[in-house]
Design a protein around this motif. Structure first.
Motif, PDB file in Angstrom:
ATOM      1  N   LEU A 367       0.834  -1.205   0.000  1.00 32.97           N
ATOM      2  CA  LEU A 367       0.000   0.000   0.000  1.00 32.97           C
ATOM      3  C   LEU A 367       0.867   1.253   0.000  1.00 32.97           C
ATOM      4  O   LEU A 367       0.600   2.212  -0.738  1.00 32.97           O
ATOM      5  N   ALA A 368       1.894   1.275   0.822  1.00 31.27           N
ATOM      6  CA  ALA A 368       2.771   2.450   0.880  1.00 31.27           C
ATOM      7  C   ALA A 368       3.426   2.703  -0.479  1.00 31.27           C
ATOM      8  O   ALA A 368       3.582   3.864  -0.898  1.00 31.27           O
ATOM      9  N   LEU A 369       3.815   1.639  -1.178  1.00 33.29           N
ATOM     10  CA  LEU A 369       4.411   1.804  -2.500  1.00 33.29           C
ATOM     11  C   LEU A 369       3.401   2.379  -3.488  1.00 33.29           C
ATOM     12  O   LEU A 369       3.728   3.285  -4.274  1.00 33.29           O
ATOM     13  N   LEU A 370       2.159   1.885  -3.444  1.00 30.32           N
ATOM     14  CA  LEU A 370       1.130   2.397  -4.349  1.00 30.32           C
ATOM     15  C   LEU A 370       0.838   3.867  -4.071  1.00 30.32           C
ATOM     16  O   LEU A 370       0.669   4.671  -5.006  1.00 30.32           O
ATOM     17  N   VAL A 371       0.776   4.229  -2.802  1.00 25.15           N
ATOM     18  CA  VAL A 371       0.559   5.628  -2.426  1.00 25.15           C
ATOM     19  C   VAL A 371       1.699   6.492  -2.959  1.00 25.15           C
ATOM     20  O   VAL A 371       1.481   7.586  -3.508  1.00 25.15           O
ATOM     21  N   THR A 372       2.918   6.012  -2.808  1.00 21.52           N
ATOM     22  CA  THR A 372       4.083   6.781  -3.252  1.00 21.52           C
ATOM     23  C   THR A 372       4.075   6.965  -4.763  1.00 21.52           C
ATOM     24  O   THR A 372       4.354   8.062  -5.277  1.00 21.52           O
ATOM     25  N   VAL A 373       3.734   5.907  -5.489  1.00 21.00           N
ATOM     26  CA  VAL A 373       3.661   5.997  -6.949  1.00 21.00           C
ATOM     27  C   VAL A 373       2.644   7.044  -7.380  1.00 21.00           C
ATOM     28  O   VAL A 373       2.911   7.884  -8.252  1.00 21.00           O
ATOM     29  N   LYS A 374       1.479   7.020  -6.780  1.00 25.31           N
ATOM     30  CA  LYS A 374       0.434   7.975  -7.157  1.00 25.31           C
ATOM     31  C   LYS A 374       0.787   9.395  -6.724  1.00 25.31           C
ATOM     32  O   LYS A 374       0.418  10.373  -7.383  1.00 25.31           O
ATOM     33  N   ALA A 375       1.517   9.538  -5.602  1.00 22.87           N
ATOM     34  CA  ALA A 375       1.972  10.874  -5.188  1.00 22.87           C
ATOM     35  C   ALA A 375       2.963  11.422  -6.200  1.00 22.87           C
ATOM     36  O   ALA A 375       2.926  12.622  -6.547  1.00 22.87           O
ATOM     37  N   PHE A 376       3.845  10.565  -6.694  1.00 24.98           N
ATOM     38  CA  PHE A 376       4.783  10.997  -7.728  1.00 24.98           C
ATOM     39  C   PHE A 376       4.031  11.404  -8.995  1.00 24.98           C
ATOM     40  O   PHE A 376       4.361  12.416  -9.635  1.00 24.98           O
ATOM     41  N   ASP A 377       3.026  10.610  -9.377  1.00 28.79           N
ATOM     42  CA  ASP A 377       2.234  10.950 -10.561  1.00 28.79           C
ATOM     43  C   ASP A 377       1.527  12.291 -10.370  1.00 28.79           C
ATOM     44  O   ASP A 377       1.449  13.109 -11.297  1.00 28.79           O
ATOM     45  N   LYS A 378       1.010  12.517  -9.168  1.00 24.37           N
ATOM     46  CA  LYS A 378       0.300  13.764  -8.878  1.00 24.37           C
ATOM     47  C   LYS A 378       1.231  14.974  -9.047  1.00 24.37           C
ATOM     48  O   LYS A 378       0.832  16.040  -9.509  1.00 24.37           O
ATOM     49  N   LEU A 379       2.496  14.794  -8.671  1.00 19.84           N
ATOM     50  CA  LEU A 379       3.468  15.883  -8.735  1.00 19.84           C
ATOM     51  C   LEU A 379       4.177  15.960 -10.088  1.00 19.84           C
ATOM     52  O   LEU A 379       4.945  16.897 -10.333  1.00 19.84           O
ATOM     53  N   GLY A 380       3.945  14.967 -10.938  1.00 19.53           N
ATOM     54  CA  GLY A 380       4.630  14.947 -12.229  1.00 19.53           C
ATOM     55  C   GLY A 380       6.077  14.505 -12.133  1.00 19.53           C
ATOM     56  O   GLY A 380       6.886  14.786 -13.023  1.00 19.53           O
ATOM     57  N   TYR A 381       6.432  13.785 -11.062  1.00 14.72           N
ATOM     58  CA  TYR A 381       7.796  13.287 -10.886  1.00 14.72           C
ATOM     59  C   TYR A 381       7.965  11.964 -11.627  1.00 14.72           C
ATOM     60  O   TYR A 381       7.018  11.185 -11.800  1.00 14.72           O
ATOM     61  N   ASP A 382       9.187  11.707 -12.031  1.00  9.87           N
ATOM     62  CA  ASP A 382       9.523  10.435 -12.675  1.00  9.87           C
ATOM     63  C   ASP A 382       9.517   9.333 -11.621  1.00  9.87           C
ATOM     64  O   ASP A 382      10.161   9.455 -10.575  1.00  9.87           O
ATOM     65  N   ARG A 383       8.824   8.231 -11.889  1.00  5.12           N
ATOM     66  CA  ARG A 383       8.736   7.128 -10.922  1.00  5.12           C
ATOM     67  C   ARG A 383      10.093   6.495 -10.632  1.00  5.12           C
ATOM     68  O   ARG A 383      10.252   5.818  -9.606  1.00  5.12           O
ATOM     69  N   SER A 384      11.074   6.700 -11.514  1.00  2.26           N
ATOM     70  CA  SER A 384      12.395   6.134 -11.247  1.00  2.26           C
ATOM     71  C   SER A 384      13.031   6.747 -10.009  1.00  2.26           C
ATOM     72  O   SER A 384      13.997   6.207  -9.460  1.00  2.26           O
ATOM     73  N   GLY A 385      12.482   7.876  -9.549  1.00  2.00           N
ATOM     74  CA  GLY A 385      12.978   8.493  -8.320  1.00  2.00           C
ATOM     75  C   GLY A 385      12.541   7.760  -7.074  1.00  2.00           C
ATOM     76  O   GLY A 385      12.944   8.129  -5.961  1.00  2.00           O
ATOM     77  N   ILE A 386      11.733   6.729  -7.230  1.00  2.00           N
ATOM     78  CA  ILE A 386      11.309   5.900  -6.098  1.00  2.00           C
ATOM     79  C   ILE A 386      12.264   4.717  -5.989  1.00  2.00           C
ATOM     80  O   ILE A 386      12.324   3.860  -6.883  1.00  2.00           O
ATOM     81  N   GLU A 387      13.059   4.680  -4.931  1.00  2.58           N
ATOM     82  CA  GLU A 387      13.992   3.581  -4.682  1.00  2.58           C
ATOM     83  C   GLU A 387      13.275   2.528  -3.833  1.00  2.58           C
ATOM     84  O   GLU A 387      13.095   2.697  -2.629  1.00  2.58           O
ATOM     85  N   ALA A 388      12.853   1.458  -4.471  1.00  2.00           N
ATOM     86  CA  ALA A 388      12.175   0.369  -3.771  1.00  2.00           C
ATOM     87  C   ALA A 388      13.214  -0.679  -3.401  1.00  2.00           C
ATOM     88  O   ALA A 388      13.841  -1.286  -4.286  1.00  2.00           O
ATOM     89  N   ILE A 389      13.382  -0.871  -2.098  1.00  2.00           N
ATOM     90  CA  ILE A 389      14.423  -1.771  -1.607  1.00  2.00           C
ATOM     91  C   ILE A 389      13.774  -3.016  -1.013  1.00  2.00           C
ATOM     92  O   ILE A 389      12.978  -2.917  -0.070  1.00  2.00           O
ATOM     93  N   THR A 390      14.081  -4.164  -1.571  1.00  2.00           N
ATOM     94  CA  THR A 390      13.627  -5.405  -0.951  1.00  2.00           C
ATOM     95  C   THR A 390      14.838  -6.083  -0.338  1.00  2.00           C
ATOM     96  O   THR A 390      15.900  -6.170  -0.959  1.00  2.00           O
TER      97      THR A 390
END
Length: 652
Positions: A367-390
């Motif tokens: 859920l947190a990842l989905l929220v972050t993705v949509k927040a980036f979309d809302k701001l017009g940021y490139d999703r590659s700026g999201i560092e997802a660490i497993t």
């Protein structure tokens, strides 16, 4: 031992829209008696405006015979109430000082305890009540002498139940509740928790919804129960049609309402929660600051108790999750917007287009990842700026790892896979800890290693670390202090576990599609686990959170009723027994409720230093917002309440 409603601050109220005829008093009273007698498990009934005679008598109200027989009917209903130990509030015309008043008669256990005249008389369009009636302000006496009895008379009467002193009843009549400043507001400020409205509201296009909204709003505005009884189609249809639309509302929610346009008597009943209303008022400083110059006369009445089962009020098993699919979807959309907007605001404020988030393939991090993705979309940021660490560890299963990695790929975020095995083993060496001992050190070392990585990667990329923990975990303290407990902004801190699952499922239906949606569905079906202990030999999850702390279904139920409604443990257990009968035994409910209280009190220190995050509902545990609790508060009082209940049950 039979549980009584009053033991839990509840009172059962019935509303009758009786079958009736215009000016046929004997018929009308008989129908009232029949309707009331058919519902023997209720002791308090409200009936419509002028129901003894009918509202639409017109100039027949000038007939002295009608007025005299109406008075006689009130005494006959009083005799009836004595036999049944009832309280009836009925409408009738009353003469006083050469004037006629549209009144509510409060009848209880054989006596007429008070007569409340209508204050606001509609005299426009289809209404012309001033032709027959005078306003309450025109009365010339505060008492009436009827058959040797002195009966209080006036709009300043409030009625207090002797068996439940917080149950104080105020009365207004039809138009009184529709004006700009209804009397009910002053009654509520002076202690009325139950507001009764006797009405004869003719039906028009669109009026049903307006009436319902008005009743709901009045109950919410006054932090009270608002009970509305309306005359049915037995009224004259010369120019108007009446539907008998009656409602019972409590603090903005409708508990029950009648079916309209029925000629036979319609009855609804609901158990009103007086304790809840008082609790809401106590914590609402705006209500406490309300002032009233009006003086009221308090009249005591007897309200014998009734058995509590079955409980006549909706008590949802999932108070955070609406049952209706459409409402649930609307709720999920709104929560998702709150979460994404909160994160977007924080990113804009710190001028940051890079974030770091740990993903495990579980519900919360998904859920947190989905929220972050949509927040980036809302701001017009490139999703590659999201560092997802497993960060796979000793307990990571192939199912969750595959879901986490594939989801990151499909969402177009930057994925890093960092095994923590070697780092944690070195830490065990440093500590002198035996790796084969799977204790709290074994588990927390993994959680803290992951947080260390996330924090340092955040510094490395100049990004914000997004927290994933949810409200239910915070309530139970099911998080590692200075481990997954900590972040730079927690987007899920206001969302309980039972709702997290629905939010992820809603995202699969409404926000994403294809393989992404398929993975989200599988995440929802994965058992909840921190995955800190090695899996089974077949690779499946061995460590299941709910086996340790109890079902989140129950804990979210307990959390809502403890924090939102301020109920004592005994009442929460009583409600849980009604809701989960057949699903959990009484012993199981008591056990998990004890677990809830022990953990809730013991783990407050974790909540006292939470990172920022958005409030999304009426329950939040942020120390800066709705919940301020000492970390060293003692739980003994609450546990004793449960222990006493258990001892009492054992004697039965």
């Amino acid at each position: 031992m039979e549980t009584r409603l009053s033991d839990h601050g509840l009172v059962r109220i019935g509303v009758v829209s009786p079958e009736h005829r215009v000016a046929d008093i004997a018929f009308n009273c008989e129908k009232i008696r029949q309707a009331v007698s058919a519902n023997g498990d209720c002791r308090l009934f409200l009936l419509p405006e002028l129901c003894v005679t009918a509202y639409s008598c017109g100039d027949l109200f000038f007939q002295s015979l009608l007025i005299e027989q109406a008075q006689q009917a009130l005494f006959e209903l009083a005799e009836f109430s004595a036999d049944k130990e009832l309280t009836l509030v009925v409408g009738a015309p009353v003469a006083q000082g050469g004037r006629l008043f549209n009144c509510a008669a409060f009848i209880s256990c054989g006596r007429i305890l008070g007569l409340v005249p209508k204050t606001f008389l509609p005299n426009t369009q289809e209404f012309y009540e001033e032709r027959w009636f005078s306003s309450a302000g025109d009365r010339t006496a505060d008492f009436l002498e009827w058959r040797g009895e002195t009966i209080p008379f006036g709009p300043d009467l409030l009625f207090r139940a002797e068996e439940l002193p917080d149950c104080v009843i105020g009365i207004e009549i039809c138009e009184d509740g529709w004006v700009a400043s209804p009397p009910s507001g002053q009654m509520a400020v002076n202690g009325a928790t139950v507001l009764l409205n006797l009405s004869a509201s003719p039906e028009l296009l669109g009026k049903e919804a307006y009436r319902r909204n008005l009743v709901q709003a009045n109950s919410a505005r006054c932090l009270a129960a608002y009970v509305y009884a309306s005359a049915g189609p037995g009224e004259s249809s010369t120019d108007l049609v009446f539907s008998g639309h009656s409602l019972i509302a409590e603090n903005g929610a409708v508990l029950a309402e009648t079916e309209r346009f029925q000629f036979e008597s319609q009855t609804i009943m609901a158990d009103v929660d007086i304790e809840r209303l008082v609790n809401e008022r106590v914590k609402n400083n705006s209500f406490g600051a309300s002032r009233s110059d009006a003086g009221y006369r308090f009249i005591g009445f007897s309200l014998p108790d009734t058995g509590a089962v079955p409980l006549l009020r909706p008590v949802p098993a999932t108070p955070f999750v609406p049952v209706a699919a459409e409402e649930r979807a609307e709720r999920c959309h709104e929560i998702f917007e709150i979460q994404t907007t909160g994160l977007a605001k924080r990113l804009r404020h710190v001028n940051c287009s890079r974030v770091v988030i740990g993903i495990s393939g579980g519900l919360d991090s998904t859920l947190a990842l989905l929220v972050t993705v949509k927040a980036f979309d809302k701001l017009g940021y490139d999703r590659s700026g999201i560092e997802a660490i497993t960060m796979p560890g000793f307990g990571t299963t192939g199912r969750t790892r595959t879901n986490a990695e594939r989801l990151a790929e499909l969402l177009g975020v930057t994925l890093r896979v960092i095994s923590i095995d070697a780092a944690v083993r070195q830490h065990f060496v440093d500590l002198g800890h035996d790796e084969t001992v799977h204790d709290i050190i074994y588990e927390n070392a993994q959680a803290r290693e992951r947080t260390q990585l996330l924090m340092n990667i955040s510094n490395q990329v100049g990004g914000l670390l997004i927290g994933t923990g949810d409200l239910s975990e915070l309530a139970l303290g099911w998080c590692t202090y200075n481990g997954d407990h900590m972040s730079m902004y927690g987007v899920n801190g206001g969302v309980p576990k039972t709702l997290v699952q629905y939010l992820v499922c809603w995202c699969a239906e409404a926000e994403f599609a294809g393989e992404t949606a398929d993975i989200l569905i599988d995440v929802c079906e994965t058992p909840v686990s921190p995955e800190l202990l090695p899996p089974h030999e077949n690779g499946e999850i061995k460590q299941r959170t709910e086996d340790k702390v109890g079902p989140y279904l129950l804990h979210d139920f307990f959390l809502y009723h403890c924090v939102r409604l301020q109920y004592r443990p005994a009442k929460i257990l009583f409600l849980a027994q009604q809701v989960f009968a057949g699903q959990f035994s009484d012993a199981e409910l008591r056990r998990w409720l004890q677990t809830f209280y022990r953990r809730f009190f013991a783990q407050q220190f974790k909540r006292s230093c939470l990172p920022d995050g958005p409030k999304v509902g009426s329950v939040v545990l942020s120390p800066r917002g709705d919940w301020r609790m000492p970390s060293d508060a003692c739980v003994a009082l609450w546990l004793k309440d449960l222990e006493q209940l258990e001892a009492t049950s054992g004697e039965c």
